[in-house]
Write a protein that holds these residues in place. Sequence first.
Motif, PDB file in Angstrom:
ATOM      1  N   ASP A 216      15.006  12.587 -12.535  1.00  0.00           N
ATOM      2  CA  ASP A 216      15.190  11.320 -13.243  1.00  0.00           C
ATOM      3  C   ASP A 216      13.882  10.582 -13.505  1.00  0.00           C
ATOM      4  O   ASP A 216      13.892   9.464 -14.011  1.00  0.00           O
ATOM      5  N   ASP A 217      12.758  11.197 -13.135  1.00  0.00           N
ATOM      6  CA  ASP A 217      11.428  10.635 -13.386  1.00  0.00           C
ATOM      7  C   ASP A 217      11.227   9.307 -12.639  1.00  0.00           C
ATOM      8  O   ASP A 217      10.579   8.392 -13.139  1.00  0.00           O
ATOM      9  N   HIS A 218      11.773   9.227 -11.425  1.00  0.00           N
ATOM     10  CA  HIS A 218      11.624   8.046 -10.577  1.00  0.00           C
ATOM     11  C   HIS A 218      10.138   7.889 -10.224  1.00  0.00           C
ATOM     12  O   HIS A 218       9.527   8.802  -9.667  1.00  0.00           O
ATOM     13  N   GLU A 219       9.580   6.743 -10.536  1.00  0.00           N
ATOM     14  CA  GLU A 219       8.132   6.523 -10.431  1.00  0.00           C
ATOM     15  C   GLU A 219       7.565   6.842  -9.047  1.00  0.00           C
ATOM     16  O   GLU A 219       6.548   7.534  -8.928  1.00  0.00           O
ATOM     17  N   ARG A 220       8.207   6.367  -7.998  1.00  0.00           N
ATOM     18  CA  ARG A 220       7.675   6.576  -6.641  1.00  0.00           C
ATOM     19  C   ARG A 220       7.703   8.052  -6.257  1.00  0.00           C
ATOM     20  O   ARG A 220       6.753   8.575  -5.677  1.00  0.00           O
ATOM     21  N   VAL A 221       8.799   8.740  -6.563  1.00  0.00           N
ATOM     22  CA  VAL A 221       8.912  10.149  -6.200  1.00  0.00           C
ATOM     23  C   VAL A 221       7.920  10.984  -7.006  1.00  0.00           C
ATOM     24  O   VAL A 221       7.247  11.861  -6.455  1.00  0.00           O
ATOM     25  N   VAL A 222       7.791  10.705  -8.293  1.00  0.00           N
ATOM     26  CA  VAL A 222       6.810  11.420  -9.113  1.00  0.00           C
ATOM     27  C   VAL A 222       5.407  11.215  -8.547  1.00  0.00           C
ATOM     28  O   VAL A 222       4.626  12.156  -8.439  1.00  0.00           O
ATOM     29  N   ALA A 223       5.095   9.986  -8.143  1.00  0.00           N
ATOM     30  CA  ALA A 223       3.774   9.691  -7.574  1.00  0.00           C
ATOM     31  C   ALA A 223       3.558  10.447  -6.263  1.00  0.00           C
ATOM     32  O   ALA A 223       2.467  10.986  -6.024  1.00  0.00           O
ATOM     33  N   LEU A 224       4.574  10.500  -5.399  1.00  0.00           N
ATOM     34  CA  LEU A 224       4.442  11.226  -4.130  1.00  0.00           C
ATOM     35  C   LEU A 224       4.241  12.726  -4.356  1.00  0.00           C
ATOM     36  O   LEU A 224       3.420  13.354  -3.692  1.00  0.00           O
ATOM     37  N   VAL A 225       4.983  13.283  -5.285  1.00  0.00           N
ATOM     38  CA  VAL A 225       4.832  14.716  -5.587  1.00  0.00           C
ATOM     39  C   VAL A 225       3.455  14.987  -6.182  1.00  0.00           C
ATOM     40  O   VAL A 225       2.765  15.928  -5.781  1.00  0.00           O
ATOM     41  N   THR A 226       3.022  14.149  -7.100  1.00  0.00           N
ATOM     42  CA  THR A 226       1.704  14.312  -7.722  1.00  0.00           C
ATOM     43  C   THR A 226       0.595  14.216  -6.679  1.00  0.00           C
ATOM     44  O   THR A 226      -0.314  15.054  -6.644  1.00  0.00           O
ATOM     45  N   GLU A 227       0.680  13.215  -5.819  1.00  0.00           N
ATOM     46  CA  GLU A 227      -0.332  13.026  -4.774  1.00  0.00           C
ATOM     47  C   GLU A 227      -0.338  14.207  -3.801  1.00  0.00           C
ATOM     48  O   GLU A 227      -1.405  14.679  -3.395  1.00  0.00           O
ATOM     49  N   SER A 228       0.837  14.686  -3.437  1.00  0.00           N
ATOM     50  CA  SER A 228       0.897  15.811  -2.499  1.00  0.00           C
ATOM     51  C   SER A 228       0.245  17.049  -3.106  1.00  0.00           C
ATOM     52  O   SER A 228      -0.477  17.771  -2.417  1.00  0.00           O
ATOM     53  N   ARG A 229       0.482  17.286  -4.360  1.00  0.00           N
ATOM     54  CA  ARG A 229      -0.138  18.450  -5.017  1.00  0.00           C
ATOM     55  C   ARG A 229      -1.653  18.295  -5.081  1.00  0.00           C
ATOM     56  O   ARG A 229      -2.385  19.269  -4.879  1.00  0.00           O
ATOM     57  N   LYS A 230      -2.124  17.094  -5.347  1.00  0.00           N
ATOM     58  CA  LYS A 230      -3.571  16.846  -5.373  1.00  0.00           C
ATOM     59  C   LYS A 230      -4.203  17.151  -4.020  1.00  0.00           C
ATOM     60  O   LYS A 230      -5.350  17.557  -3.940  1.00  0.00           O
TER      61      LYS A 230
ATOM     62  N   ALA B 138       0.842  -1.200   0.000  1.00  0.00           N
ATOM     63  CA  ALA B 138       0.000   0.000   0.000  1.00  0.00           C
ATOM     64  C   ALA B 138       0.873   1.244   0.000  1.00  0.00           C
ATOM     65  O   ALA B 138       1.900   1.298   0.666  1.00  0.00           O
ATOM     66  N   ARG B 139       0.443   2.245  -0.750  1.00  0.00           N
ATOM     67  CA  ARG B 139       1.173   3.506  -0.818  1.00  0.00           C
ATOM     68  C   ARG B 139       0.816   4.344   0.393  1.00  0.00           C
ATOM     69  O   ARG B 139      -0.330   4.404   0.813  1.00  0.00           O
ATOM     70  N   ARG B 140       1.820   5.022   0.976  1.00  0.00           N
ATOM     71  CA  ARG B 140       1.564   5.904   2.115  1.00  0.00           C
ATOM     72  C   ARG B 140       0.744   7.090   1.673  1.00  0.00           C
ATOM     73  O   ARG B 140       0.968   7.658   0.623  1.00  0.00           O
ATOM     74  N   LYS B 141      -0.185   7.477   2.495  1.00  0.00           N
ATOM     75  CA  LYS B 141      -1.013   8.640   2.227  1.00  0.00           C
ATOM     76  C   LYS B 141      -0.359   9.873   2.824  1.00  0.00           C
ATOM     77  O   LYS B 141       0.150   9.836   3.934  1.00  0.00           O
ATOM     78  N   LEU B 142      -0.370  10.960   2.097  1.00  0.00           N
ATOM     79  CA  LEU B 142       0.140  12.226   2.604  1.00  0.00           C
ATOM     80  C   LEU B 142      -1.027  13.021   3.163  1.00  0.00           C
ATOM     81  O   LEU B 142      -2.162  12.886   2.725  1.00  0.00           O
ATOM     82  N   SER B 143      -0.749  13.867   4.131  1.00  0.00           N
ATOM     83  CA  SER B 143      -1.786  14.660   4.778  1.00  0.00           C
ATOM     84  C   SER B 143      -2.305  15.750   3.845  1.00  0.00           C
ATOM     85  O   SER B 143      -1.617  16.187   2.937  1.00  0.00           O
ATOM     86  N   HIS B 144      -3.534  16.195   4.113  1.00  0.00           N
ATOM     87  CA  HIS B 144      -4.102  17.305   3.358  1.00  0.00           C
ATOM     88  C   HIS B 144      -3.386  18.587   3.728  1.00  0.00           C
ATOM     89  O   HIS B 144      -3.097  18.849   4.893  1.00  0.00           O
TER      90      HIS B 144
END
Length: 137
Positions: free
Chosen positions: A24-38, A2-8
């Motif tokens: 470097d377009d690392h999948e996990r980091v891109v996903a964390l940044v995208t989720e945090s912005r959302k 499961a992916r860790r959830k970031l706070s609102h």
Amino acid sequence: MARRKLSHEGTLVLDCEGLSKLVDDHERVVALVTESRKRGMEVVISALTIIEAAHRRTDKARLAWLLSGVRIVHVGEEEAKAASTMLINAGLHGHKYAIDALVAEMAVRQRRPVVLLTSDIDDMTKLCGDRVRLVSV
């Protein structure tokens, strides 16, 4: 896994490894940044992180594009003095840990909750204590 959830809201801080992996377009980091912005989190880096992360093979166009979408926190005298105090309190030396200390000092001043993407969990724990949530990248 499961992916860790970031706070609102709050702030997502990238250290050198976080920024390098984003470039470097690392999948996990891109996903964390995208989720945090959302979730309404602001993404920030220290100005010194740019220096630390750049090297001869860095995709300079991608780096410039990514930097245009983050807030870059500048370092002045007050920040340097506060980072120096953090180093002393953590029992670390500025020769080796100066940029980590400046990133930690900047992170603890951001809008809470603060999440720091880092490869230096041990050092950042010494510097930030429990004031910042550390996520290993």
